[in-house]
Design a protein around this motif. Structure first.
Motif, PDB file in Angstrom:
ATOM      1  N   GLY A 295      -1.227   5.701  -7.200  1.00 11.12           N
ATOM      2  CA  GLY A 295      -1.310   6.001  -5.780  1.00 11.12           C
ATOM      3  C   GLY A 295      -0.166   6.880  -5.328  1.00 11.12           C
ATOM      4  O   GLY A 295       0.925   6.840  -5.902  1.00 11.12           O
ATOM      5  N   ILE A 296      -0.436   7.687  -4.319  1.00 13.85           N
ATOM      6  CA  ILE A 296       0.591   8.587  -3.793  1.00 13.85           C
ATOM      7  C   ILE A 296       0.571   8.524  -2.269  1.00 13.85           C
ATOM      8  O   ILE A 296      -0.390   8.074  -1.670  1.00 13.85           O
ATOM      9  CB  ILE A 296       0.363  10.044  -4.267  1.00 13.85           C
ATOM     10  N   GLY A 297       1.650   8.978  -1.649  1.00  9.38           N
ATOM     11  CA  GLY A 297       1.732   9.018  -0.191  1.00  9.38           C
ATOM     12  C   GLY A 297       1.152  10.313   0.348  1.00  9.38           C
ATOM     13  O   GLY A 297       0.788  11.221  -0.416  1.00  9.38           O
ATOM     14  N   THR A 298       1.065  10.393   1.660  1.00 13.69           N
ATOM     15  CA  THR A 298       0.410  11.546   2.270  1.00 13.69           C
ATOM     16  C   THR A 298       1.126  12.866   1.984  1.00 13.69           C
ATOM     17  O   THR A 298       0.481  13.898   1.793  1.00 13.69           O
ATOM     18  CB  THR A 298       0.250  11.309   3.782  1.00 13.69           C
TER      19      THR A 298
ATOM     20  N   GLU B 270       2.034   6.250   3.902  1.00 15.88           N
ATOM     21  CA  GLU B 270       3.268   6.911   4.300  1.00 15.88           C
ATOM     22  C   GLU B 270       3.587   6.600   5.761  1.00 15.88           C
ATOM     23  O   GLU B 270       4.701   6.812   6.235  1.00 15.88           O
ATOM     24  CB  GLU B 270       3.094   8.423   4.111  1.00 15.88           C
TER      25      GLU B 270
ATOM     26  N   LYS C 267      10.627  11.973   0.654  1.00 13.27           N
ATOM     27  CA  LYS C 267       9.929  13.195   1.052  1.00 13.27           C
ATOM     28  C   LYS C 267      10.010  13.442   2.546  1.00 13.27           C
ATOM     29  O   LYS C 267       9.805  14.548   3.016  1.00 13.27           O
ATOM     30  CB  LYS C 267       8.464  13.091   0.636  1.00 13.27           C
TER      31      LYS C 267
ATOM     32  N   ILE D 150       6.570   3.479  -4.560  1.00 14.62           N
ATOM     33  CA  ILE D 150       5.859   4.456  -3.721  1.00 14.62           C
ATOM     34  C   ILE D 150       6.599   4.620  -2.396  1.00 14.62           C
ATOM     35  O   ILE D 150       6.772   5.724  -1.902  1.00 14.62           O
ATOM     36  CB  ILE D 150       4.392   4.034  -3.453  1.00 14.62           C
TER      37      ILE D 150
ATOM     38  N   SER E 178       0.820  -1.213   0.000  1.00 14.16           N
ATOM     39  CA  SER E 178       0.000   0.000   0.000  1.00 14.16           C
ATOM     40  C   SER E 178       0.852   1.259   0.000  1.00 14.16           C
ATOM     41  O   SER E 178       2.051   1.235   0.255  1.00 14.16           O
ATOM     42  CB  SER E 178      -0.952  -0.002   1.191  1.00 14.16           C
ATOM     43  N   SER E 179       0.190   2.385  -0.267  1.00 13.85           N
ATOM     44  CA  SER E 179       0.903   3.653  -0.397  1.00 13.85           C
ATOM     45  C   SER E 179       1.111   4.320   0.953  1.00 13.85           C
ATOM     46  O   SER E 179       1.666   5.394   1.023  1.00 13.85           O
ATOM     47  CB  SER E 179       0.097   4.584  -1.301  1.00 13.85           C
TER      48      SER E 179
ATOM     49  N   TRP F 245       6.795   6.940   8.384  1.00 15.65           N
ATOM     50  CA  TRP F 245       6.734   7.604   9.700  1.00 15.65           C
ATOM     51  C   TRP F 245       7.112   6.633  10.813  1.00 15.65           C
ATOM     52  O   TRP F 245       7.823   6.991  11.739  1.00 15.65           O
ATOM     53  CB  TRP F 245       5.324   8.154   9.968  1.00 15.65           C
TER      54      TRP F 245
ATOM     55  N   GLY G 204      -4.411   9.054  -2.470  1.00 13.27           N
ATOM     56  CA  GLY G 204      -3.546   8.458  -1.456  1.00 13.27           C
ATOM     57  C   GLY G 204      -3.939   7.024  -1.214  1.00 13.27           C
ATOM     58  O   GLY G 204      -4.332   6.646  -0.125  1.00 13.27           O
ATOM     59  N   ASP G 205      -3.857   6.242  -2.267  1.00 14.00           N
ATOM     60  CA  ASP G 205      -4.261   4.846  -2.200  1.00 14.00           C
ATOM     61  C   ASP G 205      -3.658   4.132  -3.400  1.00 14.00           C
ATOM     62  O   ASP G 205      -3.829   4.569  -4.532  1.00 14.00           O
ATOM     63  CB  ASP G 205      -5.791   4.742  -2.254  1.00 14.00           C
ATOM     64  N   SER G 206      -2.983   3.024  -3.137  1.00 12.49           N
ATOM     65  CA  SER G 206      -2.222   2.396  -4.216  1.00 12.49           C
ATOM     66  C   SER G 206      -3.110   1.845  -5.334  1.00 12.49           C
ATOM     67  O   SER G 206      -2.655   1.711  -6.470  1.00 12.49           O
ATOM     68  CB  SER G 206      -1.338   1.294  -3.650  1.00 12.49           C
TER      69      SER G 206
ATOM     70  N   ASN H  73       7.973   8.100  -0.881  1.00 12.30           N
ATOM     71  CA  ASN H  73       7.544   8.597   0.428  1.00 12.30           C
ATOM     72  C   ASN H  73       8.743   8.827   1.341  1.00 12.30           C
ATOM     73  O   ASN H  73       8.802   9.811   2.079  1.00 12.30           O
ATOM     74  CB  ASN H  73       6.598   7.596   1.093  1.00 12.30           C
TER      75      ASN H  73
ATOM     76  N   GLU I  69       2.599  13.609  -0.711  1.00 14.31           N
ATOM     77  CA  GLU I  69       2.194  13.957  -2.069  1.00 14.31           C
ATOM     78  C   GLU I  69       0.741  14.425  -2.106  1.00 14.31           C
ATOM     79  O   GLU I  69       0.383  15.288  -2.903  1.00 14.31           O
ATOM     80  CB  GLU I  69       2.411  12.770  -3.014  1.00 14.31           C
TER      81      GLU I  69
END
Ligand code: SF4
Lengths: 221, 483
Positions: free
Chosen positions: B144-147, A78, A107, A100, A75-76, A82, B128-130, A104, B149
């Motif tokens: 999908g992107i991370g938070t 983040e 960033k 992904i 899954s994406s 953390w 924000g979901d793959s 992440n 992004e």
């Protein structure tokens, strides 16, 4: 974002491939609305196993994770990054990362550094022979050093630059706001907009009832 | 030289070209938001005193945490409730359209975009979901992107991105009866591995793909991420246009014609070159099931649980060994003999109306196996309404299944729909990771047809095992004759 140039800390050998983001932090922890304090969720399922590497005192304070290939798949979230950072990791080294996750990490100032699988195996041996051994991740010289070995570290130029400068992406992009506005002027008018909202007629949605959903065994088990 | 579909869409969205290894800045046409990956992004905006640049290109829905029963009551789990309430507050504060639980347009974010007609060919779509890769079925570049992004897109409506490589996945020929889009994608992942698509945008092509409905195309693109790819795409064609026409946000009148003319240009040029190519023969694809704990660990249902001793690669062998221990499986066991506790039909992979119709056709006139719990969870409230209009709900409940409200549900077990430790499911979702459907839960990924047949027999089964020769398709059921 904190700058990253060089970091030295205890290396943690994680001899597993395909460590997906559900393993790094299960969905349960995703219910939080805060951005810090995720260290308790890191590898949560594995941490109940006394044999798990982070449960061994010599590795518990580790800050450089050396993992098998395909780290961060799935899954994406983040939250995976953390959780690693909140636990104290500054760098993860692997021979292959999920895209992904790598993005992440960059960033958030967590270095996702690529090594050859051979070099990963070499580090595993060193770290397992002498638990608590330190690893130096040198972004400036693109090297990883451990005891008497030095291996090359692969990070793309742009990520490296941003990590070393500690730059925030949004700030960088907003320097080009006029170009964004210019692009918007030329977008086709038929491109959809969410507002004003259009939809089929509003209909009442009835609530499902029925067998209460238990977190637990099926009734007859 | 010609360009691939992905390259055409990419090029059309470059706001600023990167130089010296810097990424391109890409414009984002649609940003989908849900409760789980957005709270920290909105917080970031507030902290920096930034606003949402384009609320009119943003859409939010509640899906991951929402309960699938008693949706008219307060959400029992306080953390889930907080996340949902946080999204509601953020949407109100930043002026974003939100479809909340109980609203007819609520549902899984990847169903809501297409059904509203907001997902269109040639767009860039992020969330924000793959599984945002789902929208690639329309010829959109969706990922999908991370938070961080998410926050970036909210603030700037753009994303800095390094170009992807392109991979053609050609599926020639025709699928045999009983095999579905889900089996195609499981077969692809088993072939190229969970890392095989890393760094690539996949373009699915070939006769077998062309002949699929939009819903089936979404199933395929949805699971591109399970092959490691950020995105999967299928060039738009008449099937795509027919699906879009008349949807609430589809262009109308002269704009429709203009849009279609543009969409027709969105195909890979004949002289374009892909960075990689994979070819499969659809005729060889059988119903697939996974036996392990990643989606690449799949085999035809006619197979047996593999023996790790037969795997040459050391890391792979160890992974298979661990997977079998977790799954509680013995090497050599025929997959068909594996008994399940739960059958889950739903998710953004296979919770659409055609999936539900296929399942209903198998359920009709049958009863579920004793002791098996069967959950049917539509991917959106509209899908639920449609299924009820077609009478499918009655078939489900008469079969002994639970007919639920829309949401992600047991796909990831963030709401109460979970497996207990050691329980086994046949699931039409997309991930069989350890603990994905509940701590200690064991997941076998399957198509809706296999899920339905499994619910009847209690062990992993295909419709052929029920004596059904013509595997049902996704067309509506015949209207029952008036008594
Ligand atoms: S249904 Fe599953 S995969 Fe799809 S968006 Fe929801 S949680 Fe993600």
């Amino acid at each position: 974002m904190e700058k990253f140039t060089e970091h030295t800390g205890v290396g943690v050998p994680l001899r597993r491939s395909n460590v997906d983001t559900d393993q790094i932090i299960p969905a349960l922890y995703l219910k939080r609305v805060t951005r810090t304090g995720f260290e308790d969720g890191l590898f949560s399922a594995w941490r109940s196993d006394p044999g798990f590497v982070l449960n061994q005192p010599a590795y518990a304070g580790g800050s450089v994770l050396v993992a098998g290939p395909d780290f961060g798949t799935g899954s994406s979230r983040e939250h995976a990054v953390w959780a690693l950072k909140d636990y104290g990791f500054r760098a993860v080294l692997s021979s292959r990362f999920a895209d992904i996750f790598r993005g992440n990490a960059g960033k958030q100032g967590l270095l996702a550094g690529q090594l050859s699988q051979e070099d990963v195996e070499l580090l595993w041996k060193l770290l397992e022979t002498n638990p608590g051994t330190e690893v130096t991740v040198d972004l400036v010289r693109r090297q990883v050093r451990c005891v008497d070995v030095t291996v090359p570290l692969h990070v793309d130029d742009y990520t490296r630059w941003r990590l070393m400068e500690g730059l925030d992406d949004i700030g960088l992009t907003l320097q080009h706001e006029d170009e964004i506005a210019e692009f918007e002027e030329h977008r086709a008018t038929w491109r959809p907009r969410t507002l004003p909202a259009k939809h089929l007629p509003k209909v009442e949605v009835r609530s499902a009832r029925g067998v209460p959903v238990e977190i637990g065994r099926r009734p007859d088990a | 030289m010609g360009r691939t579909l992905a390259e055409k869409v990419w090029d059309a969205h470059i706001v600023r070209r990167g130089s010296d290894g810097a990424p391109d800045l890409l414009y984002i046409d649609l940003h989908l938001v849900h409760e789980v990956t957005s709270p920290q992004a909105f917080d970031g905006l507030r902290l920096a005193g930034r606003r949402v640049r384009r609320p009119d290109l943003t859409l939010a829905t509640e899906d991951h945490n929402t309960p699938t029963v008693d949706i008219d009551l307060p959400i029992a789990d306080p953390t889930s409730r907080t996340q949902i309430e946080t999204l509601r507050r953020n949407a109100a504060e930043f002026g974003i359209r939100l479809h909340s639980l109980g609203d007819a347009d609520q549902g899984i974010v990847h169903q809501v975009g297409p059904q509203l007609g907001l997902t269109q060919p040639g767009m860039t779509i992020v969330c924000g979901d793959s599984h945002t890769s789902t929208h690639g079925a329309f010829g959109a570049l969706a990922f999908g992107i991370g938070t961080s992004e998410v926050e970036h897109v909210l603030a700037t409506q753009t994303l800095p991105l390094q170009p992807f490589k392109t991979m053609a996945i050609t599926v020639d020929g025709r699928l045999p009866a009983g095999a579905t889009a889900k089996d195609i994608i499981l077969a692809i992942i088993a072939k190229i591995g969970t890392g095989g698509g890393q760094g690539y945008v996949l373009e699915y092509r070939g006769e077998a793909i062309r002949s699929l409905s939009m819903e089936a195309r979404m199933t395929i693109c949805n699971m591109s991420i399970e092959a490691g790819a950020r995105a999967g795409m299928i060039a738009p064609d008449e099937t795509t246009f027919a699906y879009l026409k008349g949807r609430p946000h589809a262009p109308e009148g002269a704009e429709w014609d203009e849009a279609v003319a543009y969409w027709r240009t969105l195909r890979t040029d004949d002289d374009a070159v892909f960075d990689a190519e994979v070819v499969l023969d659809a005729a060889e694809i059988e119903p697939y099931v996974t036996w392990g704990t990643n989606p690449g660990q799949g085999l035809p249902l006619s197979g047996r649980v593999p023996d790790p001793a037969d795997i040459a690669d050391e890391t792979e062998r160890a992974a298979a060994q661990r997977a079998l221990e977790y799954m509680g499986l013995v090497p050599g066991t025929p997959l068909r003999e594996i008994a399940v506790d739960t059958v889950f039909i739903g998710s953004c992979t296979n919770g659409r109306i055609e999936d539900l119709r296929q399942v209903a056709k198998v359920f009709q006139g049958r009863r579920k196996a004793d002791g098996v719990r069967v959950l049917v969870v539509p991917s959106s409230a509209r899908v639920r309404l449609q299924a009820e209009a077609e009478g499918l709900d009655k078939i489900f409940t008469e079969f002994g299944a639970e007919w639920r409200n829309a949401g992600c549900s047991m796909c990831l077990g963030m709401n109460p729909d979970q497996l207990a430790p050691g329980e086994r499911s046949a699931s039409t979702s997309n991930r069989n990771f350890e603990g994905r459907q509940g701590k200690g839960g064991r997941t076998h990924l399957v198509s809706p047809l296999v899920a339905a047949a499994t619910a009847v027999r209690g062990t992993l089964s295909s419709v052929a095992d029920l004596g059904i020769e013509d595997a049902p398709d996704g067309s509506p059921l015949p209207v029952p004759a008036l008594a």
